[in-house]
Design an enzyme around this catalytic site. Structure first.
Site, mmCIF file in Angstrom:
data_model
loop_
_atom_site.group_PDB
_atom_site.id
_atom_site.type_symbol
_atom_site.label_atom_id
_atom_site.label_comp_id
_atom_site.label_asym_id
_atom_site.label_seq_id
_atom_site.Cartn_x
_atom_site.Cartn_y
_atom_site.Cartn_z
ATOM 1 N N SER A 56 -22.207 97.988 -24.059
ATOM 2 C CA SER A 56 -22.598 98.566 -22.779
ATOM 3 C C SER A 56 -22.261 97.620 -21.628
ATOM 4 O O SER A 56 -21.118 97.207 -21.487
ATOM 5 C CB SER A 56 -24.082 98.935 -22.834
ATOM 6 O OG SER A 56 -24.401 99.792 -21.774
ATOM 7 N N ASP B 95 -20.402 101.798 -16.054
ATOM 8 C CA ASP B 95 -20.449 100.610 -16.902
ATOM 9 C C ASP B 95 -19.350 100.771 -17.982
ATOM 10 O O ASP B 95 -18.668 101.790 -18.014
ATOM 11 C CB ASP B 95 -21.869 100.386 -17.461
ATOM 12 C CG ASP B 95 -22.263 101.353 -18.540
ATOM 13 O OD1 ASP B 95 -21.717 102.473 -18.559
ATOM 14 O OD2 ASP B 95 -23.116 101.011 -19.377
ATOM 15 N N ASP C 178 -19.039 101.536 -21.084
ATOM 16 C CA ASP C 178 -18.982 102.685 -21.990
ATOM 17 C C ASP C 178 -19.294 103.991 -21.254
ATOM 18 O O ASP C 178 -19.418 105.048 -21.884
ATOM 19 C CB ASP C 178 -19.894 102.495 -23.211
ATOM 20 C CG ASP C 178 -21.363 102.400 -22.836
ATOM 21 O OD1 ASP C 178 -21.682 101.739 -21.834
ATOM 22 O OD2 ASP C 178 -22.202 102.980 -23.550
ATOM 23 N N ASP D 169 -21.774 105.404 -19.741
ATOM 24 C CA ASP D 169 -22.980 106.250 -19.787
ATOM 25 C C ASP D 169 -23.829 106.049 -18.539
ATOM 26 O O ASP D 169 -24.665 106.882 -18.222
ATOM 27 C CB ASP D 169 -23.800 106.045 -21.079
ATOM 28 C CG ASP D 169 -24.271 104.625 -21.290
ATOM 29 O OD1 ASP D 169 -23.819 103.708 -20.569
ATOM 30 O OD2 ASP D 169 -25.098 104.424 -22.200
HETATM 31 MG MG MG Z 1 -23.733 101.714 -21.203
#
Ligand code: MG
Length: 458
Positions: free
Chosen positions: A106, A248, A250, A252
């Site tokens: 993340s 960010d 990834d 999400d």
């Molecule tokens: Mg993330």
């Protein structure tokens, strides 16, 4: 001091080459595969897992290792390559696989990586299930198969298009396209660049992409917080764009910059998305105990209710399913719409905020001004488990005139604000979040917390 490998409800996170090695990844893959096969009932059942990774240079190594661990216990692997976390969640359901794996740390810096697990419904593991997989990993209980039973790996490159189609299905593409918004997006060289530009193009936006190459060599600290997205703010201003989006690695989480180049804070991502959804679909909202009261204000104005949950998207998603919530998420820029998937999704956030702008004809700064604001301060300090507990115990003794929720650390609700204290489950730290409409009240509570911390930690 070497950091320890952290295995939590959200998966595993560690430093590559130190505690997160190929061996660890293979065994974690075998543990998860063994669990899924047992759940499917019997060795003969076909079990498959979709696997995607963010853009970190260590991702390929971990993907190969995890795939080996899964194949060794007879689980097939659908390798999605470099994709976003919400993209994997969409693909678990779309491919009807029994589980999903995302290789990402993340917002953590490049030396970290992690392994997140999903179940067949696309959602994160409930805590009791996560505990079972953790035990199997620690006790090395793997159901290895013989040569003929080994799993196979296939590749699949349909994630972006499948995900985009799902996101477009919840908004009015024509209405957004008609506005021809100028949008700047900063994907921090993570997994979000390619798919986000494609989504924005399909929404008729004029896109300026920065840090969009998925190299994993992050152009700035990867958490989309105010200090880290100054380049985005500058470009929004110089391009005279309508809005800026920061993801960010990834993808999400989503943070927003208004048309003047001002960072508006991650708390407004869920707030704006909820404002749009509640204008169309009355229903409940779910969010965690660390999220701003802005969401309560928006829900109240629309005569709806907010369900609070412990921190973690699995908890929010579970509450959403249980209470038929129309929108949910977390104050760190994570928006969940179950029509797309039960995980936080920056693409959902982007689409819903653009829809709100298109329908109201208002600028981001106007929308934020209408919602109004709170002062929120987030502090964190190092504390091991025992110290964190002592801080919580002392806080409960001191903050007696509050409504207390102890489902996740302690949240103290006062008339004039709230304090949430909780130990992180990914780092040996305790986090304190304080919010009020009045800056002086925030400082008052911060001072109380710091005094407690000093008494406990010396
Ligand atoms: Mg993330």
């Amino acid at each position: 001091m070497a950091e320890r490998l952290i295995i939590s409800i959200s998966g595993m996170r560690g430093v590559v080459g130190e505690n997160l090695t190929s061996t660890v990844a293979t065994e974690y893959g075998s543990a998860f595969g063994t669990f899924l096969k047992a759940q499917a009932g019997g060795e003969d059942n076909k079990t498959s897992v979709v696997m995607g990774r963010d853009s970190r240079p260590s991702g390929q190594m971990l993907a190969s290792a995890i795939a080996a661990g899964l194949c060794a216990v007879g689980v097939d692997v659908v390798d999605l390559g470099i994709v976003t976390t919400p993209g994997v969640a969409v693909m678990v359901k779309d491919t009807k696989c029994e589980g999903g794996i995302i290789i990402t740390a993340s917002h953590n810096p490049i030396q970290y990586n992690g392994i997140k697990l999903l179940l067949g419904n696309g959602g994160a593991l409930p805590s009791d299930v996560a505990e079972k997989v953790k035990r199997a990993f620690l006790e090395k209980r793997f159901g290895f198969v013989d040569s003929r039973g080994c799993g196979q790996v296939i590749t699949n490159n349909l994630t972006d298009d499948t995900h985009i189609d799902r996101v477009l299905s919840i908004v009015d593409r024509e209405a957004i396209s008609a506005k021809q918004f100028k949008v700047v997006v900063d994907s921090v060289n993570g997994a979000g660049g390619r798919v986000t530009q494609k989504l924005l193009s399909r929404l008729g936006c004029k896109v300026t992409a920065i840090n969009d190459a998925p190299t994993g060599l992050f152009a700035h600290q990867p958490e989309p917080t105010v200090d880290n997205v100054t380049e985005l703010c500058d470009v929004v201003e110089s391009e005279q764009a309508d809005i800026g989006f920061a993801q960010d690695p990834d993808a999400d989480r989503l943070a927003i910059v208004d048309e003047t180049g001002k960072y508006i804070g991650e708390e407004y991502t869920l707030a704006l998305a909820a404002k749009y959804i509640l204008s169309k679909r009355p229903g409940k909202v779910a969010t965690n105990l660390s999220t701003s009261r802005i969401v309560d204000d928006i829900a109240k104005a629309a005569d709806n209710e907010v369900i609070r949950t412990p921190v973690g998207e699995a908890n929010v998603a579970a509450a959403m399913l249980e209470n038929d919530c129309v929108i949910g998420g977390e104050g760190n820029g994570g928006v969940i719409d179950l029509r797309v998937s039960p995980v936080r999704d920056s693409l959902v956030g982007i689409a819903l905020v653009l829809q709100l702008m298109a329908e109201t004809g208002k600028k981001v700064s106007q929308l934020v001004g209408e919602i109004g604001g709170y002062y929120m301060v987030k502090e964190k300090f190092e504390a091991d488990e025992a110290e964190a507990q002592r801080i919580l115990d002392l806080a409960k003794k001191r903050l007696t005139d509050a409504r207390v929720d102890t489902r996740d650390g302690c949240r103290f609700d006062f008339e004039d604000g709230w304090v949430h204290l909780r130990a992180s489950n990914t780092e040996p730290v305790i986090r304190a979040i304080v919010e009020s409409k009045d800056e002086r009240i925030v400082q008052k509570y911060i001072d109380i917390i710091l005094k407690i911390r000093n008494e406990v930690l010396g």
